[in-house]
Motif scaffolding. Structure first.
Motif, short mmCIF file in Angstrom:
data_model
loop_
_atom_site.label_atom_id
_atom_site.label_comp_id
_atom_site.label_asym_id
_atom_site.label_seq_id
_atom_site.Cartn_x
_atom_site.Cartn_y
_atom_site.Cartn_z
N VAL A 274 0.85 -1.19 0.00
CA VAL A 274 0.00 0.00 0.00
C VAL A 274 0.89 1.24 0.00
O VAL A 274 1.75 1.37 0.86
CB VAL A 274 -0.89 0.03 1.26
N PRO A 275 0.68 2.15 -0.96
CA PRO A 275 1.46 3.40 -0.95
C PRO A 275 0.98 4.28 0.21
O PRO A 275 -0.05 4.94 0.10
CB PRO A 275 1.13 4.04 -2.30
N PHE A 276 1.69 4.22 1.31
CA PHE A 276 1.23 4.87 2.54
C PHE A 276 2.50 5.29 3.29
O PHE A 276 2.90 4.65 4.25
CB PHE A 276 0.39 3.87 3.34
N GLY A 277 3.11 6.38 2.81
CA GLY A 277 4.39 6.82 3.34
C GLY A 277 4.28 8.05 4.21
O GLY A 277 3.25 8.30 4.85
N PHE A 278 5.33 8.85 4.20
CA PHE A 278 5.48 9.96 5.14
C PHE A 278 4.37 11.01 5.00
O PHE A 278 3.87 11.54 5.99
CB PHE A 278 6.86 10.60 4.94
N PHE A 281 1.28 9.80 6.59
CA PHE A 281 1.61 9.69 8.02
C PHE A 281 1.45 11.06 8.68
O PHE A 281 0.86 11.18 9.76
CB PHE A 281 3.06 9.18 8.14
N LEU A 282 1.93 12.10 8.00
CA LEU A 282 1.79 13.46 8.55
C LEU A 282 0.33 13.87 8.66
O LEU A 282 -0.02 14.73 9.46
CB LEU A 282 2.54 14.47 7.67
N ARG A 283 -0.52 13.26 7.81
CA ARG A 283 -1.95 13.60 7.83
C ARG A 283 -2.76 12.70 8.77
O ARG A 283 -3.99 12.80 8.85
CB ARG A 283 -2.53 13.55 6.42
N ASN A 284 -2.08 11.77 9.45
CA ASN A 284 -2.78 10.91 10.41
C ASN A 284 -3.94 10.13 9.78
O ASN A 284 -5.06 10.10 10.32
CB ASN A 284 -3.28 11.71 11.61
N ILE A 285 -3.67 9.50 8.64
CA ILE A 285 -4.68 8.68 8.00
C ILE A 285 -4.68 7.26 8.60
O ILE A 285 -3.62 6.71 8.89
CB ILE A 285 -4.41 8.58 6.47
#
Lengths: 344, 344
Positions: A274-278, A281-285
């Protein structure tokens, strides 16, 4: 009896198989009254290598109990019942938490001596745990609606529930297939105020509007994301229900979710990462969801069908006899039908 | 005034910079009393390309208000205050939801004319929203404990809270750095019964035991996963707090989480894709967390420090003067110190 067997991609046959019998005292035998083809049946239909050990197909069905094992307590012959798309004992620690898909005694239809749902009958393991009695006759007009409790309505509900949809929420539903449409119904049941349905098949998105979608976005990719952001003051929606399973759909999900929001993924992922990087992460998803424990939701959703407030059975746009089921696979694969019901 | 500047990997200098001044009526100027080096400061320390436009470092500090702008209402000169690791107005829609890291007026220390925390003073934008008054003097022995409210304790708490830690839960904490140790404290505060700390630095894991870890697993990879499963009846823990940020750590998280469980990731991910495919979809795993809105938790956690029930300041194993801060970077990078405090 007759049952649906898949011998390879594009090769679905209806053939004779052994009649189901009670093996365990907790089994029941159910004569199938209504079944259907699932979007997930299309994955092997597109890709299965030719085999002489065919798969017995089908995992969504309702029917009439014909026989019960000696330890079955809650059911008797003649009961009309619906089955969730996996069986489970409904008593183990996972089942008690509402995660019947992780039942320690559970399993899949069509494997290990258990018949599939696209046939005339099946043995049902852990019948007390698996089956839910329906308070209707086998000639009820509600059967198509009730059949959606087997999978698509409960799967859409799992998406909405695990995404945390609450009254007043904004929700994007990605995918206008039967699960996506079930997710629209579910988001509305849970009180969502804005329901944006992303899909490009107008017959389906029109049905989505009937079910409660407030907006439809036919664009995909960057254009689709921009359109959802336009509809939400630039921010995206707090909840995203991903009902497709392709990588493009999960990328789109991250594009339309608001900071602090939740994506629930119920489309079986056809990708390993899953493309779920920094950045996100900064957006608190949050990314949640998974295979739906349909059994957990059947009793909760059934009353909405019985009182006529929802009509999820409208996702069935064709009904075939069992002997013609291959036509149904073809039509769903070519997207000329949304979801095909089957009467054995 | 003197401040810490990073000119490239391994090149930290303390130099003169302009004294901070009030620019906006909502600003305050704070004289820094105690600051520290963050694990995240080590990323540029390892990798920053040489530059003649150095970065002004530091984002964790407490100090004394020296001057306030005309619109600052809640603070006055002389107040002892702590700052979270980003500033925020604490009034926008995101802030009101407790997501101050997404504040529409928020920003980072050390950028855009705002000084960093590793210096003698800084201008604080949105001072009413950003700063929290501390009911202690600037000579209090509690300052190291209170400084952890700036980041590491709140970040550990964000992990525990978003993972949904509840009384009686089983929790794995991955990483024995200051954030991991803050996560142990937080899991215990929220009532976790079993807290398994994964880490291999015995001084740190011993401190973790003092903070509430019930088990320590020094093994990594497959062995580490097997050991956690052994400790949890083969199932893994319901909650996993990932406090590292490397891909190995997230892979380990999926290995030790129970079906239906939640991984909260607060280690800033140093990888673009998460291995989260069909297998963990079938297990209904949730991945949550993100950058911690420390500001949301400061008032909630402070009483536990003031009444002496937690001592998160024990993560500081060295205190240096500002002029010697480069030694602190070196020691943390070489792992000879866990976390270094700095007195300007």
């Amino acid at each position: 009896m007759r049952a649906t067997l898949m011998y390879g991609a594009d090769d679905v046959r209806v053939e004779d198989v052994a009649d189901p019998k009670i093996h365990q005292p907790t089994d029941a035998v159910v004569r199938i009254v209504l079944s259907c083809i699932c979007g997930s049946d299309l994955w092997p239909y597109k890709s299965l290598a030719p085999t002489d050990r065919p798969r017995q197909m089908g995992h969504e069905f309702l029917g009439v109990v014909e026989e019960t094992g000696s330890e079955v307590r809650s059911l008797r012959p003649g009961d009309v019942v619906v089955a969730p798309f996996v069986y489970s004992d409904n008593t183990c620690a996972y089942c008690r938490e509402g995660l019947q898909t992780s039942c320690v005694h559970g399993g899949q239809w069509g494997l290990n001596g258990v018949d599939g749902g696209q046939g005339q009958a099946t043995r049902v393991p852990h019948a007390d745990g698996t089956l839910v009695k329906l308070p209707v006759g086998e000639d009820s007009e509600l059967l198509p609606d009730l059949l959606t409790l087997s999978d698509v309505l409960c799967t859409g509900y799992h998406a909405a529930l695990t995404a945390g949809v609450r009254p007043g929420d904004s929700v994007t539903v990605i995918g206008d297939g039967a699960v996506g449409l079930g997710a629209v119904i579910s988001a509305k049941l849970l009180g969502a105020e804005q329901i944006i349905l992303m899909g490009r098949h107008q017959v389906r998105t029109d049905l989505g509007r009937d079910f409660g979608a407030t907006d439809v976005v036919a664009d995909r990719g960057e254009e689709g994301i921009a359109r959802v952001r336009e509809l939400t003051g630039g921010e995206g929606t707090r909840r995203v229900l991903e009902c497709v399973g392709l990588k493009d759909a999960i990328v789109q999900s991250f594009g339309v979710v608001r900071a602090g929001g939740t994506i629930s993924r119920v489309g079986a992922p056809q990708y390993p990462e899953v493309p779920f990087g920094f950045g996100d992460f900064l957006r608190n998803i949050t990314l949640t969801g998974g295979v739906a424990p349909a059994r957990a939701y059947i009793e909760e959703l059934m009353p909405h069908i019985l009182d006529g407030s929802i009509h999820p059975g409208r996702v069935f746009d064709r009904t075939l006899s069992l002997e013609s089921i291959a036509d149904g696979y073809r039509a769903m694969n070519e997207r000329t039908n949304l979801k095909v019901a089957v009467r054995p």
